[in-house]
Design a protein around this motif. Structure first.
Motif, PDB file in Angstrom:
ATOM      1  N   ALA A  62       0.833  -1.196   0.000  1.00 41.18           N
ATOM      2  CA  ALA A  62       0.000   0.000   0.000  1.00 41.18           C
ATOM      3  C   ALA A  62       0.873   1.253   0.000  1.00 41.18           C
ATOM      4  O   ALA A  62       1.871   1.317   0.713  1.00 41.18           O
ATOM      5  N   PRO A  63       0.521   2.246  -0.807  1.00 39.27           N
ATOM      6  CA  PRO A  63       1.270   3.503  -0.763  1.00 39.27           C
ATOM      7  C   PRO A  63       1.002   4.220   0.556  1.00 39.27           C
ATOM      8  O   PRO A  63      -0.029   4.020   1.191  1.00 39.27           O
ATOM      9  N   LEU A  64       1.941   5.046   0.959  1.00 42.20           N
ATOM     10  CA  LEU A  64       1.731   5.876   2.139  1.00 42.20           C
ATOM     11  C   LEU A  64       0.687   6.924   1.785  1.00 42.20           C
ATOM     12  O   LEU A  64       0.861   7.692   0.841  1.00 42.20           O
ATOM     13  N   VAL A  65      -0.410   6.951   2.514  1.00 44.85           N
ATOM     14  CA  VAL A  65      -1.498   7.852   2.173  1.00 44.85           C
ATOM     15  C   VAL A  65      -1.878   8.692   3.382  1.00 44.85           C
ATOM     16  O   VAL A  65      -1.589   8.352   4.526  1.00 44.85           O
ATOM     17  N   GLY A  92     -15.115   5.910  14.366  1.00 41.96           N
ATOM     18  CA  GLY A  92     -15.096   4.583  13.781  1.00 41.96           C
ATOM     19  C   GLY A  92     -13.738   3.946  14.004  1.00 41.96           C
ATOM     20  O   GLY A  92     -12.768   4.604  14.370  1.00 41.96           O
ATOM     21  N   ASP A  93     -13.671   2.641  13.765  1.00 49.61           N
ATOM     22  CA  ASP A  93     -12.399   1.937  13.917  1.00 49.61           C
ATOM     23  C   ASP A  93     -12.323   0.800  12.911  1.00 49.61           C
ATOM     24  O   ASP A  93     -12.944  -0.241  13.078  1.00 49.61           O
ATOM     25  N   PHE A  94     -11.566   1.024  11.833  1.00 46.80           N
ATOM     26  CA  PHE A  94     -11.251  -0.002  10.846  1.00 46.80           C
ATOM     27  C   PHE A  94      -9.742  -0.209  10.936  1.00 46.80           C
ATOM     28  O   PHE A  94      -8.970   0.371  10.184  1.00 46.80           O
ATOM     29  N   SER A  95      -9.325  -1.031  11.887  1.00 50.53           N
ATOM     30  CA  SER A  95      -7.920  -1.082  12.285  1.00 50.53           C
ATOM     31  C   SER A  95      -6.986  -1.563  11.184  1.00 50.53           C
ATOM     32  O   SER A  95      -5.796  -1.260  11.211  1.00 50.53           O
ATOM     33  N   ALA A  96      -7.489  -2.316  10.208  1.00 52.44           N
ATOM     34  CA  ALA A  96      -6.622  -2.823   9.140  1.00 52.44           C
ATOM     35  C   ALA A  96      -6.489  -1.847   7.975  1.00 52.44           C
ATOM     36  O   ALA A  96      -5.739  -2.110   7.036  1.00 52.44           O
ATOM     37  N   ALA A  97      -7.196  -0.723   8.013  1.00 55.55           N
ATOM     38  CA  ALA A  97      -7.146   0.236   6.909  1.00 55.55           C
ATOM     39  C   ALA A  97      -5.765   0.870   6.810  1.00 55.55           C
ATOM     40  O   ALA A  97      -5.013   0.953   7.788  1.00 55.55           O
ATOM     41  N   ASP A  98      -5.424   1.333   5.608  1.00 56.36           N
ATOM     42  CA  ASP A  98      -4.157   2.027   5.410  1.00 56.36           C
ATOM     43  C   ASP A  98      -4.173   3.418   6.021  1.00 56.36           C
ATOM     44  O   ASP A  98      -3.117   3.972   6.346  1.00 56.36           O
ATOM     45  N   ALA A  99      -5.358   4.007   6.163  1.00 58.46           N
ATOM     46  CA  ALA A  99      -5.494   5.306   6.827  1.00 58.46           C
ATOM     47  C   ALA A  99      -6.934   5.444   7.287  1.00 58.46           C
ATOM     48  O   ALA A  99      -7.863   4.991   6.609  1.00 58.46           O
ATOM     49  N   TYR A 119      -8.585   1.789   2.090  1.00 54.33           N
ATOM     50  CA  TYR A 119      -7.810   0.576   1.841  1.00 54.33           C
ATOM     51  C   TYR A 119      -7.212   0.689   0.442  1.00 54.33           C
ATOM     52  O   TYR A 119      -7.943   0.727  -0.548  1.00 54.33           O
ATOM     53  N   GLY A 120      -5.872   0.714   0.369  1.00 50.75           N
ATOM     54  CA  GLY A 120      -5.235   0.730  -0.941  1.00 50.75           C
ATOM     55  C   GLY A 120      -5.357  -0.590  -1.663  1.00 50.75           C
ATOM     56  O   GLY A 120      -5.322  -0.658  -2.892  1.00 50.75           O
ATOM     57  N   ASP A 121      -5.522  -1.659  -0.906  1.00 49.78           N
ATOM     58  CA  ASP A 121      -5.762  -2.988  -1.439  1.00 49.78           C
ATOM     59  C   ASP A 121      -6.399  -3.808  -0.326  1.00 49.78           C
ATOM     60  O   ASP A 121      -6.383  -3.415   0.844  1.00 49.78           O
TER      61      ASP A 121
END
Length: 269
Positions: A62-65, A92-99, A119-121
């Motif tokens: 994942a790119p740094l976003v 909210g809390d989507f702990s696996a998200a890239d940001a 999520y970048g992927d």
């Protein structure tokens, strides 16, 4: 102003909430699917098992976003950007998200919180639709009803939203949320999963973003107008019409050398 009941908000009960434990009698039955669609879904899932094990396990780096909030509003009497959510605020809390970020806005006596997770992927342990993801918040709130807004609730050109009604010691809270894809915005979880699976089937990335808007204590007939005004003022209405992640998500590229602490931003569309 008059109170409105659940029928003014919900098109139908939903059984596919993002939460693992929904304490709600409104979840009376799952969404029904035509036989042909069910057979197609089963075929795609069967085909996807083989490819998922190969492609999805290879999540693209994942790119740094960074996520950007809409901060400026034109005209008098607009919404005020209060900054990031603080301790005790709904988040909210989507702990696996890239940001992910939660921001707070106010106009008069109305207060909206906005949550984004990008999520970048996607792949195993990193999915935008997962029981691990939380839109209830850190407070001791119960889910009393889930559903989908009526087709025209957000406006003629905007998709319906998933909607949760939460209840706690301080009263009720509403949470509207959508899934944003590169060229689409939807409340349909099955569609999001299938499009993600199809992207992985082709060996491509499966980027996605969740956009959630929450407000405490809105029980009045003018909540529809408040929400529509907020979507227009922030520009979220354009995202919901067309999909895409710009201008809310930007990729950062590190500059090497003596200016290595400086980052360039490029919006991800």
């Amino acid at each position: 102003m008059r109170d409105v009941g659940p029928d003014a908000l919900f098109a139908a009960p939903r059984a596919d909430s993002d939460t693992a434990d929904l304490k709600s009698s409104a979840l009376s039955r799952p969404d029904l699917m035509p036989i042909g669609a069910a057979a197609t879904l089963a075929l795609l899932m069967a085909l996807g098992v083989r490819f998922y094990s190969h492609h999805a396990l290879q999540i693209a780096p994942a790119p740094l976003v960074q996520l950007y909030a809409p901060e400026g509003f034109a005209g008098p009497g607009g919404w005020t950007f209060l900054g990031k959510a603080e301790a005790g605020d709904w988040v909210g809390d989507f702990s696996a998200a890239d940001a992910q970020e939660t921001w707070v806005y106010a106009k008069g006596d109305t207060r909206f919180s906005v949550f984004m997770a990008f999520y970048g992927d996607q792949g195993p342990e990193k999915e935008i639709i997962s029981y691990r993801n939380d839109l209830i918040g850190p407070q001791a709130l119960d889910v009393v009803q889930v559903g989908v807004t009526k087709p025209d609730f957000m406006g003629p050109d905007l998709p319906p939203a998933n909607l949760m009604r939460l209840s706690g010691p301080d009263g009720q809270r509403l949470v509207w949320y959508w899934y944003i894809l590169p060229s689409d915005a939807t409340a349909n979880r099955s569609s999001v999963k299938l499009k993600g699976l199809w992207a992985k089937f082709r060996g491509a990335r499966a980027p996605a973003m969740v956009l959630a808007i929450s407000a405490p204590g809105l029980q009045l007939a003018d909540e529809q107008g408040r929400l529509q005004d907020f979507l227009r003022s922030t520009g979220f209405d354009e995202t919901l019409q067309k999909g895409g992640f710009a201008p809310w998500v930007a990729r950062h590229e590190m500059i090497t050398g003596k200016n290595a602490d400086v980052r360039n931003s490029r919006h991800i569309r």
